[in-house]
Design a protein around this motif. Structure first.
Motif, PDB file in Angstrom:
ATOM      1  N   MET A  30       0.576  -1.265   0.184  1.00 59.32           N
ATOM      2  CA  MET A  30      -0.083  -0.149   0.061  1.00 59.32           C
ATOM      3  C   MET A  30       0.740   1.204  -0.027  1.00 59.32           C
ATOM      4  O   MET A  30       0.497   2.454   0.094  1.00 59.32           O
ATOM      5  CB  MET A  30      -0.855   0.139   1.303  1.00 59.32           C
ATOM      6  CG  MET A  30      -1.871  -0.943   1.071  1.00 59.32           C
ATOM      7  SD  MET A  30      -3.051  -0.984   2.658  1.00 59.32           S
ATOM      8  CE  MET A  30      -4.189  -2.516   2.429  1.00 59.32           C
ATOM      9  N   LYS A  32       2.032   3.183  -2.439  1.00 61.92           N
ATOM     10  CA  LYS A  32       1.511   4.094  -3.186  1.00 61.92           C
ATOM     11  C   LYS A  32       0.476   5.213  -2.674  1.00 61.92           C
ATOM     12  O   LYS A  32       0.325   6.089  -3.244  1.00 61.92           O
ATOM     13  CB  LYS A  32       1.205   3.563  -4.401  1.00 61.92           C
ATOM     14  CG  LYS A  32       2.290   2.920  -4.943  1.00 61.92           C
ATOM     15  CD  LYS A  32       1.837   2.226  -6.534  1.00 61.92           C
ATOM     16  CE  LYS A  32       2.711   1.353  -7.082  1.00 61.92           C
ATOM     17  NZ  LYS A  32       2.272   0.741  -8.435  1.00 61.92           N
ATOM     18  N   GLU A  33      -0.278   4.847  -1.603  1.00 62.23           N
ATOM     19  CA  GLU A  33      -1.196   5.536  -1.063  1.00 62.23           C
ATOM     20  C   GLU A  33      -0.510   6.593  -0.275  1.00 62.23           C
ATOM     21  O   GLU A  33       0.252   6.537   0.475  1.00 62.23           O
ATOM     22  CB  GLU A  33      -1.964   4.624  -0.086  1.00 62.23           C
ATOM     23  CG  GLU A  33      -2.889   3.675  -0.486  1.00 62.23           C
ATOM     24  CD  GLU A  33      -4.050   4.365  -1.480  1.00 62.23           C
ATOM     25  OE1 GLU A  33      -4.440   5.394  -1.229  1.00 62.23           O
ATOM     26  OE2 GLU A  33      -4.590   3.731  -2.190  1.00 62.23           O
ATOM     27  N   ASN A  34      -0.861   7.935  -0.515  1.00 64.31           N
ATOM     28  CA  ASN A  34      -0.545   9.085   0.135  1.00 64.31           C
ATOM     29  C   ASN A  34      -1.533   9.559   1.170  1.00 64.31           C
ATOM     30  O   ASN A  34      -2.623  10.120   1.198  1.00 64.31           O
ATOM     31  CB  ASN A  34      -0.689  10.369  -1.019  1.00 64.31           C
ATOM     32  CG  ASN A  34       0.053  11.666  -0.185  1.00 64.31           C
ATOM     33  OD1 ASN A  34       0.402  11.809   0.867  1.00 64.31           O
ATOM     34  ND2 ASN A  34      -0.086  12.655  -1.026  1.00 64.31           N
ATOM     35  N   ILE A  35      -0.995   9.220   2.537  1.00 63.96           N
ATOM     36  CA  ILE A  35      -1.806   8.999   3.465  1.00 63.96           C
ATOM     37  C   ILE A  35      -1.473  10.251   4.545  1.00 63.96           C
ATOM     38  O   ILE A  35      -1.632  10.428   5.681  1.00 63.96           O
ATOM     39  CB  ILE A  35      -1.850   7.940   4.490  1.00 63.96           C
ATOM     40  CG1 ILE A  35      -0.572   7.259   4.506  1.00 63.96           C
ATOM     41  CG2 ILE A  35      -2.741   6.909   3.848  1.00 63.96           C
ATOM     42  CD1 ILE A  35       0.589   7.601   5.235  1.00 63.96           C
ATOM     43  N   PHE A  76      -9.260   5.177   1.795  1.00 61.94           N
ATOM     44  CA  PHE A  76      -7.937   5.841   1.623  1.00 61.94           C
ATOM     45  C   PHE A  76      -8.262   7.128   0.520  1.00 61.94           C
ATOM     46  O   PHE A  76      -9.041   7.240   0.026  1.00 61.94           O
ATOM     47  CB  PHE A  76      -6.967   4.900   0.755  1.00 61.94           C
ATOM     48  CG  PHE A  76      -6.660   3.531   1.739  1.00 61.94           C
ATOM     49  CD1 PHE A  76      -5.419   3.823   2.388  1.00 61.94           C
ATOM     50  CD2 PHE A  76      -7.368   2.561   1.784  1.00 61.94           C
ATOM     51  CE1 PHE A  76      -5.045   2.787   3.245  1.00 61.94           C
ATOM     52  CE2 PHE A  76      -6.917   1.538   2.848  1.00 61.94           C
ATOM     53  CZ  PHE A  76      -5.707   1.596   3.255  1.00 61.94           C
ATOM     54  N   SER A  78      -6.907   7.910  -1.995  1.00 67.67           N
ATOM     55  CA  SER A  78      -7.055   7.597  -3.676  1.00 67.67           C
ATOM     56  C   SER A  78      -8.576   7.129  -3.698  1.00 67.67           C
ATOM     57  O   SER A  78      -8.930   7.155  -4.951  1.00 67.67           O
ATOM     58  CB  SER A  78      -6.264   6.424  -3.942  1.00 67.67           C
ATOM     59  OG  SER A  78      -6.708   5.292  -3.241  1.00 67.67           O
ATOM     60  N   LEU A  80      -9.856   4.280  -2.713  1.00 68.58           N
ATOM     61  CA  LEU A  80      -9.705   3.004  -2.353  1.00 68.58           C
ATOM     62  C   LEU A  80     -10.471   2.620  -1.089  1.00 68.58           C
ATOM     63  O   LEU A  80     -10.143   3.397  -0.029  1.00 68.58           O
ATOM     64  CB  LEU A  80      -8.499   2.326  -2.540  1.00 68.58           C
ATOM     65  CG  LEU A  80      -8.428   0.930  -1.808  1.00 68.58           C
ATOM     66  CD1 LEU A  80      -9.055  -0.065  -2.991  1.00 68.58           C
ATOM     67  CD2 LEU A  80      -6.915   0.234  -1.794  1.00 68.58           C
TER      68      LEU A  80
END
Length: 451
Positions: A30, A32-35, A76, A78, A80
């Motif tokens: 995960m 790639k998720e910008n959190i 998320f 994005s 998702l």
């Protein structure tokens, strides 16, 4: 091999005592998720409709040091949305809490496939039962008097209610006709013609009907016969219709169906294809912890179904494909926070020009025993509270992750019935990665059913 030197769950959140996110760690899958936007926000703001669950988890953690596992839909940035299972652990000195989450998407998909397979088995079973019992239903529902008579000795082996009533009146006896000689139940003058008809049935499979007389009044009945087999024994199927009077079934007193529905002890609800509740009884209102059945009308059933893979879309899609669903296991989350394990049986039907689904929900919590695996995991995590304040946070997080990871590896193997290839797919790992984890946690003795 660095993956195994630093194992971690899919999502790890460092929370303060108010549930505000202070730090986030994601699994490599995960990454790639910008959190970054999560930091500084309450955890309840970044999940899908589960703020009550999160509040209860944090309360349990502050009270006991660790919360039970709960299933939450994590959102998320994005877009998702993933079904995940979280537990929270209190850090030493009340420095905050650690929320540990595992992605359940693969498990939810497998549950959906298992539910579909279960429904297929259930449908095949009931089709077989229908075939096996069809002739009995025809006999019992017939307005004619229907008898099964042995070919060998003309003894009655079965009779429906109409036949039992007619023959009891003819013989002036209250006991049932089963076991009696059929010829003794009719007038003496008709015995020879009926014997000739039965011989023709035996030789040709069926014969034209004849008239016989029953009872002191010599009431005329038309008798038709055919040959069939019951449990490898040839029998005559005889249908008798009285001549000159109606045989229609008596009309029963009209029941107040609305009142009957409300008196049922099991929750019952009627929904449309979008899940909107059109009608529900009092037991359903009690299950979802709402004051009256009328207050439920117009709400969406998905508001209370809370198990990924066994939620409202899965239920409706199975109804649309197959017409019925039997014994679908899921969880209802009431308005006051009570979680109840239930089984749903449902059937679709047409109401005017609209589709409707009627559901019967049964509380099965009493018969479900607690899971030894969950108990052992809870005990293992609870025991780690003793090390809080004595162990650095990094090492504490690593130890907690190892305990949770072992739990999920064992659970995946159990769900896959020992098949390591399937277990790796459930966990989102390669087969080699799974073997490495089995070796790391000394689980190589677990059975393999790869075939």
């Amino acid at each position: 091999m660095s993956e195994f030197n630093a194992p971690q769950p899919d999502v790890t959140l460092l929370l303060d005592m108010d549930g505000v996110i202070r730090e986030v760690t994601l699994a490599p899958a995960m990454s790639k998720e910008n959190i970054d936007a999560w930091v500084g926000r309450p955890w309840s703001d970044v999940v899908g409709g589960a703020s009550d669950k999160i509040q209860r988890m944090m309360q349990d953690t502050q009270r006991t040091g660790i919360s039970a596992f709960r299933q939450i839909t994590q959102k998320f940035p994005s877009g998702l949305e993933l079904p995940m299972e979280f537990t929270t652990v209190l850090l030493g000195g009340r420095a905050g809490m650690l929320a540990i989450g595992k992605n359940l998407q693969a498990v939810a998909e497998l549950q959906a496939r298992l539910i579909s397979a279960q429904q297929t088995i259930e449908r095949d079973y009931w089709k077989l039962r229908e075939i096996e019992t069809r002739y009995r239903l025809v006999i019992e529902d017939s307005n004619d008097a229907v008898l099964l008579v042995k070919v060998a000795d003309l003894r009655i082996v079965e009779a429906n209610r109409t036949a039992a009533t007619a023959l009891a009146g003819a013989a002036r006896r209250k006991e049932g006709p089963v076991g009696r000689d059929f010829l003794q139940e009719i007038a003496a003058k008709d015995r020879e013609p009926i014997e000739l008809m039965l011989r023709r049935v035996r030789d040709q499979g069926k014969a034209p009907g004849i008239v016989v007389h029953l009872g002191a009044e010599s009431a005329p009945w038309t008798v038709r016969g055919s040959l069939m087999t019951q449990e490898s024994t040839p029998v005559f199927l005889l249908q008798m219709t009285p001549i000159g009077k109606s045989t229609g079934a008596a009309v029963s007193e009209q029941e107040d169906l609305e009142d009957v529905l409300d008196r049922l002890p099991d929750p019952v609800a009627i929904i449309d294809d979008n899940g909107e509740v059109k009608r529900a009884n009092r037991a359903f209102a009690e299950l979802v912890e709402i004051g009256s059945a009328g207050a439920v009308t117009g709400e969406n059933l998905g508001r209370w179904l809370s198990r990924p893979g066994a939620d409202l879309p899965v239920l409706i899609s199975n109804i649309q494909r197959h017409g019925v669903v039997r014994l679908l296991s899921t969880t209802v989350l009431g308005e006051l926070g009570t979680e109840t394990e239930i089984e749903i049986s449902a059937s679709g039907y047409q109401h005017g020009g609209d589709s409707r689904i009627v559901l019967i929900l049964r509380n099965v919590a009493r018969r479900l025993s607690s899971s030894p695996e969950s108990d052992s995991l809870r005990t293992a995590l609870a025991s780690m509270n003793e090390t809080v304040g004595k162990t650095p946070l990094r090492k504490l997080v690593k130890s907690t992750v190892e305990v949770v990871e072992q739990h999920y590896v064992r659970a995946a193997l159990q769900l896959a019935e020992g098949n390591r290839t399937t277990a790796a797919e459930i966990l989102g790992l390669s087969r080699q990665s799974l073997y490495a984890k089995l070796d790391r946690y000394k689980l190589q003795e677990e059975p393999d059913s790869t075939g």
